[in-house]
Design an enzyme around this catalytic site. Structure first.
Site, PDB file in Angstrom:
ATOM      1  N   GLU A   1       3.737  -2.783   0.150  1.00 52.03           N
ATOM      2  CA  GLU A   1       2.288  -3.313  -0.167  1.00 52.03           C
ATOM      3  C   GLU A   1       1.858  -4.257  -1.307  1.00 52.03           C
ATOM      4  OE1 GLU A   1       0.240   0.126   0.176  1.00 52.03           O
ATOM      5  OE2 GLU A   1       0.673   0.779   2.487  1.00 52.03           O
TER       6      GLU A   1
ATOM      7  N   GLU B   1       5.833   1.678  10.698  1.00 56.21           N
ATOM      8  CA  GLU B   1       4.884   2.948  10.312  1.00 56.21           C
ATOM      9  C   GLU B   1       3.537   2.858  11.544  1.00 56.21           C
ATOM     10  OE1 GLU B   1       3.196   3.133   6.295  1.00 56.21           O
ATOM     11  OE2 GLU B   1       4.989   2.514   5.657  1.00 56.21           O
TER      12      GLU B   1
HETATM   13  C1  XIL Z   1       1.084   8.371   3.790  1.00 55.46           C
HETATM   14  C2  XIL Z   1       1.427   9.573   4.240  1.00 55.46           C
HETATM   15  O1  XIL Z   1       1.486   9.523   5.383  1.00 55.46           O
HETATM   16  C3  XIL Z   1       0.526  10.585   3.438  1.00 55.46           C
HETATM   17  O2  XIL Z   1       0.954  11.955   3.741  1.00 55.46           O
HETATM   18  C4  XIL Z   1       0.173  10.584   1.979  1.00 55.46           C
HETATM   19  O3  XIL Z   1      -0.872  11.420   1.738  1.00 55.46           O
HETATM   20  C5  XIL Z   1      -0.204   8.850   1.951  1.00 55.46           C
HETATM   21  O4  XIL Z   1       0.875   8.360   2.188  1.00 55.46           O
HETATM   22  N1  XIL Z   1       1.418   3.204   4.100  1.00 55.46           N
HETATM   23  C6  XIL Z   1       2.758   3.783   3.626  1.00 55.46           C
HETATM   24  C7  XIL Z   1       2.972   5.144   3.969  1.00 55.46           C
HETATM   25  O5  XIL Z   1       3.660   3.121   3.142  1.00 55.46           O
HETATM   26  O6  XIL Z   1       3.812   5.437   2.947  1.00 55.46           O
HETATM   27  C8  XIL Z   1       1.780   5.955   3.837  1.00 55.46           C
HETATM   28  O7  XIL Z   1       1.853   7.310   4.262  1.00 55.46           O
HETATM   29  C9  XIL Z   1       0.643   5.459   4.672  1.00 55.46           C
HETATM   30  C10 XIL Z   1       0.329   3.980   4.649  1.00 55.46           C
END
Ligand code: XIL
Length: 362
Positions: free
Chosen positions: A159, A274
């Site tokens: 990101e 994701e």
């Molecule tokens: C999220 C997790 O799922 C949560 O449990 C945590 O509280 C916050 O992070 N993008 C990403 C992930 O790269 O690491 C994130 O994961 C979701 C958005």
């Protein structure tokens, strides 16, 4: 497209590429676990997971073992977890998860080495411009070095793009950026490649999937960043499309396809890292919601699976019971969200069937 009448009402547009009638949710193309169906296409099928869920819910652990050929640590390899104090690392949970993956013959995708979020509390006070580079490099060397040969791929930088910061290069002003400027990105990739020359290094980002200025700007930022990295000879091998989709958006991914072709032209691979579908703006009725979520899965995956350089599809959790969106993007009506392939009881949903169908069509 079959009887799309239920969709335009919700989506506002009559012309959706892979619409699924909500009177008639899709049957799966096959019943085998998704990892088997993905493997027939030369792909890995993965999920995010972490120790506390797999240990406390054996049914979930068994399901992930049978459905998935890759695991991404949902939280246990973020800085906050791995480096709780400046000079102490805690690999307990990461080690456990990696062993789980190895025992189940699964690959492991490391996540993540340089991100602005989930940083430890000590960072702001202890790291300044004079020691930031050493701190970043030491962390990457320690973590990637420890798992060299066992963790095959890494989200190195996560990101880095945020056009709303107002910079010409659209980079996000992260804790790393504030201390090191844009160079932190190249530094991180070189450090990871040095710590494990065989590791497959990914740049991971979100919100590049839809039409409109916000998404266009984010695509521009990602493409410029990747183009610069490739030109500078930075060891980056793939773009990770986070794929946190929105069930209420019109599922037409034409701009996405053009963008992915541009990334491909740079010589990079693609990974879906994701995947989930937000349903907080969809109707309350669970079967209608599931159907619309499935339509988004299929419309999206049909486009992404068209890319010959796609390596893997990973969902951000397999079961609605454990989705981060229960907290992060809850529904106003208080009903649990249903963004993932399995329901809270581990039953396959239309979204599971949609993944199966997209894999079969690919
Ligand atoms: C999220 C997790 O799922 C949560 O449990 C945590 O509280 C916050 O992070 N993008 C990403 C992930 O790269 O690491 C994130 O994961 C979701 C958005």
């Amino acid at each position: 497209m079959k009887a799309a009448s239920a969709l335009p009402v919700i989506l506002g547009l009559p012309n959706c590429r892979s619409a699924i009638s909500c009177d008639d949710p899709p049957a799966p193309a096959a019943d085998e676990p998704l990892k088997v169906q993905a493997s027939a296409r030369g792909l890995l099928f993965g999920t995010a997971a972490d120790r506390y869920l797999l240990e406390s819910d054996s049914h979930y652990a068994e399901t992930i073992a049978s459905e998935c050929s890759m695991i991404t640590p949902e939280n246990s390899m973020k800085w906050q977890s791995l480096q709780p104090t400046p000079d102490r690392y805690d690999f307990t949970h990461a080690d456990w998860l990696l062993r789980f993956a190895e025992e189940n013959g699964q690959q492991f995708h490391g996540h993540t080495l340089a991100w602005h979020y989930q940083m430890p509390d000590w960072f702001e006070e202890n790291v300044d411009k004079s020691n930031a580079e050493a701190s970043l490099l030491a962390h990457i060397e320690t973590v990637v070095g420890r798992y060299a040969g066992r963790i095959r791929s890494w989200d190195v930088v996560n990101e880095a793009i945020e056009p709303e910061e107002g910079r010409d290069d659209r980079l996000r002003i992260t804790p790393w950026f504030r201390r090191l400027g844009p160079d932190y990105i190249d530094l991180a990739y070189h450090a990871a490649a040095e710590a494990d020359p065989d590791a497959y290094l990914v740049y991971n980002d979100y919100d590049i999937e839809y039409e409109g200025g916000y998404f266009e700007d984010r695509r521009r930022g990602v493409l410029d960043l990747l183009t610069g990295m490739v030109e500078r000879g930075v060891p980056v091998h793939a773009f990770g499309i986070q794929s946190h989709l929105r069930g209420h958006h019109h599922p037409d991914f034409e701009r996405l396809a053009a963008f992915l072709a541009d990334v491909t032209d740079l010589g990079l691979d693609l990974m879906v890292t994701e995947l989930d579908v937000r349903d907080h703006e969809l109707p309350a009725d669970p079967s209608e919601r599931d159907c619309l979520v499935a339509a988004t899965y299929q419309g999206y995956l049909d486009v992404v699976l068209d890319q010959p350089n796609l390596r893997s599809i990973a969902v951000w959790g397999m079961s609605d019971r454990y989705s981060w969106l229960q907290e992060f993007q809850p529904r106003d009506d208080g009903k649990p969200v249903r963004p993932l392939p399995l329901d809270a009881e581990m039953n396959r949903k239309p979204a599971w069937n949609a993944i199966s169908n997209s894999l079969a069509n690919a």
